[in-house]
Design a protein around this motif. Sequence first.
Motif, PDB file in Angstrom:
ATOM      1  N   UNK A  60       0.919  -1.207   0.047  1.00  0.00           N
ATOM      2  CA  UNK A  60       0.210   0.027  -0.074  1.00  0.00           C
ATOM      3  C   UNK A  60       0.912   1.364  -0.038  1.00  0.00           C
ATOM      4  N   UNK A  61       1.828   1.241   0.657  1.00  0.00           N
ATOM      5  CA  UNK A  61       2.533   2.425   0.734  1.00  0.00           C
ATOM      6  C   UNK A  61       3.576   2.575  -0.433  1.00  0.00           C
ATOM      7  N   UNK A  62       3.782   1.485  -1.355  1.00  0.00           N
ATOM      8  CA  UNK A  62       4.465   1.664  -2.409  1.00  0.00           C
ATOM      9  C   UNK A  62       3.469   2.235  -3.471  1.00  0.00           C
ATOM     10  N   UNK A  63       2.455   1.909  -3.464  1.00  0.00           N
ATOM     11  CA  UNK A  63       1.177   2.245  -4.374  1.00  0.00           C
ATOM     12  C   UNK A  63       1.174   3.741  -4.180  1.00  0.00           C
ATOM     13  N   UNK A  64       1.123   4.122  -2.865  1.00  0.00           N
ATOM     14  CA  UNK A  64       0.911   5.415  -2.746  1.00  0.00           C
ATOM     15  C   UNK A  64       2.045   6.316  -3.230  1.00  0.00           C
ATOM     16  N   UNK A  65       3.165   5.782  -3.103  1.00  0.00           N
ATOM     17  CA  UNK A  65       4.120   6.649  -3.533  1.00  0.00           C
ATOM     18  C   UNK A  65       4.337   6.635  -5.092  1.00  0.00           C
ATOM     19  N   UNK A  66       3.985   5.913  -5.913  1.00  0.00           N
ATOM     20  CA  UNK A  66       3.739   5.853  -7.181  1.00  0.00           C
ATOM     21  C   UNK A  66       2.772   6.494  -7.730  1.00  0.00           C
ATOM     22  N   UNK A  67       1.763   6.627  -7.201  1.00  0.00           N
ATOM     23  CA  UNK A  67       0.426   7.528  -7.292  1.00  0.00           C
ATOM     24  C   UNK A  67       1.005   9.056  -7.165  1.00  0.00           C
ATOM     25  N   UNK A  68       1.800   9.226  -6.113  1.00  0.00           N
ATOM     26  CA  UNK A  68       2.160  10.489  -5.728  1.00  0.00           C
ATOM     27  C   UNK A  68       3.184  11.169  -6.753  1.00  0.00           C
ATOM     28  N   UNK A  69       4.033  10.254  -7.345  1.00  0.00           N
ATOM     29  CA  UNK A  69       4.935  10.553  -8.155  1.00  0.00           C
ATOM     30  C   UNK A  69       4.344  10.880  -9.633  1.00  0.00           C
ATOM     31  N   UNK A  70       3.042  10.790  -9.791  1.00  0.00           N
ATOM     32  CA  UNK A  70       2.442  10.931 -10.887  1.00  0.00           C
ATOM     33  C   UNK A  70       1.939  10.006 -11.993  1.00  0.00           C
ATOM     34  N   UNK A  72      -0.162   6.549 -13.275  1.00  0.00           N
ATOM     35  CA  UNK A  72      -1.735   6.385 -12.970  1.00  0.00           C
ATOM     36  C   UNK A  72      -1.847   4.899 -13.323  1.00  0.00           C
ATOM     37  N   UNK A  73      -3.008   4.193 -13.430  1.00  0.00           N
ATOM     38  CA  UNK A  73      -3.143   2.810 -13.684  1.00  0.00           C
ATOM     39  C   UNK A  73      -2.328   1.766 -13.250  1.00  0.00           C
ATOM     40  N   UNK A  74      -2.189   1.797 -12.048  1.00  0.00           N
ATOM     41  CA  UNK A  74      -1.137   0.827 -11.272  1.00  0.00           C
ATOM     42  C   UNK A  74      -1.756  -0.405 -11.575  1.00  0.00           C
ATOM     43  N   UNK A  75      -1.075  -1.196 -12.211  1.00  0.00           N
ATOM     44  CA  UNK A  75      -1.668  -2.439 -12.722  1.00  0.00           C
ATOM     45  C   UNK A  75      -1.118  -3.964 -11.686  1.00  0.00           C
ATOM     46  N   UNK A  76       0.038  -3.559 -11.563  1.00  0.00           N
ATOM     47  CA  UNK A  76       0.972  -4.786 -10.801  1.00  0.00           C
ATOM     48  C   UNK A  76       1.898  -4.156  -9.887  1.00  0.00           C
ATOM     49  N   UNK A  84      11.118  -3.572  -5.315  1.00  0.00           N
ATOM     50  CA  UNK A  84       9.743  -3.631  -5.986  1.00  0.00           C
ATOM     51  C   UNK A  84       9.907  -3.352  -7.477  1.00  0.00           C
ATOM     52  N   UNK A  85       9.031  -3.963  -8.031  1.00  0.00           N
ATOM     53  CA  UNK A  85       8.625  -3.832  -9.618  1.00  0.00           C
ATOM     54  C   UNK A  85       7.224  -3.263  -9.859  1.00  0.00           C
ATOM     55  N   UNK A  86       6.938  -2.221 -10.253  1.00  0.00           N
ATOM     56  CA  UNK A  86       5.836  -1.798 -10.520  1.00  0.00           C
ATOM     57  C   UNK A  86       5.254  -1.646 -11.971  1.00  0.00           C
ATOM     58  N   UNK A  87       4.080  -2.117 -12.515  1.00  0.00           N
ATOM     59  CA  UNK A  87       3.585  -1.774 -13.782  1.00  0.00           C
ATOM     60  C   UNK A  87       2.533  -0.652 -13.679  1.00  0.00           C
ATOM     61  N   UNK A  88       2.825   0.424 -14.512  1.00  0.00           N
ATOM     62  CA  UNK A  88       1.808   1.607 -14.334  1.00  0.00           C
ATOM     63  C   UNK A  88       2.058   2.269 -15.723  1.00  0.00           C
ATOM     64  N   UNK A  89       1.365   3.485 -15.642  1.00  0.00           N
ATOM     65  CA  UNK A  89       1.306   4.621 -17.007  1.00  0.00           C
ATOM     66  C   UNK A  89       1.875   5.708 -16.340  1.00  0.00           C
ATOM     67  N   UNK A  90       2.832   5.998 -17.345  1.00  0.00           N
ATOM     68  CA  UNK A  90       3.410   7.369 -16.897  1.00  0.00           C
ATOM     69  C   UNK A  90       2.398   8.568 -17.559  1.00  0.00           C
ATOM     70  N   UNK A  91       3.150   9.775 -17.262  1.00  0.00           N
ATOM     71  CA  UNK A  91       2.224  11.438 -17.356  1.00  0.00           C
ATOM     72  C   UNK A  91       1.962  11.119 -18.990  1.00  0.00           C
ATOM     73  N   UNK A  92       2.615  10.381 -19.915  1.00  0.00           N
ATOM     74  CA  UNK A  92       2.516  10.480 -21.276  1.00  0.00           C
ATOM     75  C   UNK A  92       1.544   9.274 -21.733  1.00  0.00           C
TER      76      UNK A  92
END
Length: 116
Positions: A60-70, A72-76, A84-92
């Motif tokens: 949950x804390x990792x998720x919060x940091x990813x979203x705070x860094x901009x 979105x759509x955090x998938x995994x 940690x490895x995180x799959x998400x979408x960047x600002x573009x």
Amino acid sequence: MSNLIKKSAIAIVLGGAAAMAGLTFAQADTVSSTAATLVAQATTPSTGGAAARSQWLNLGQIYERVVAAGYTDVREIEREKDGYEVKAKDAQGRSVKLYMEPVEGKIVKEKVRDDD
């Protein structure tokens, strides 16, 4: 007579296996995200690195940091041996894989993914 005993034994074993599967399924439905995080931490082998697993941020804390860094759509979010490895979408809107430091949650590497 021995055929009847074999059939009874098989029925008992299968019934017990079905009951255990049902209990496992029922328990999986009631596990909170906090408990799931604790299970993931307990079953992941220690790496002997500088930071003990007990000091790592939880999912949950990792998720919060990813979203705070901009992002979105955090998938995994996956716990790896060194972070940690995180799959998400960047600002573009591109699919990215982020590599994160586990104690402070800093993004140490970003890789644009082609497989969306």
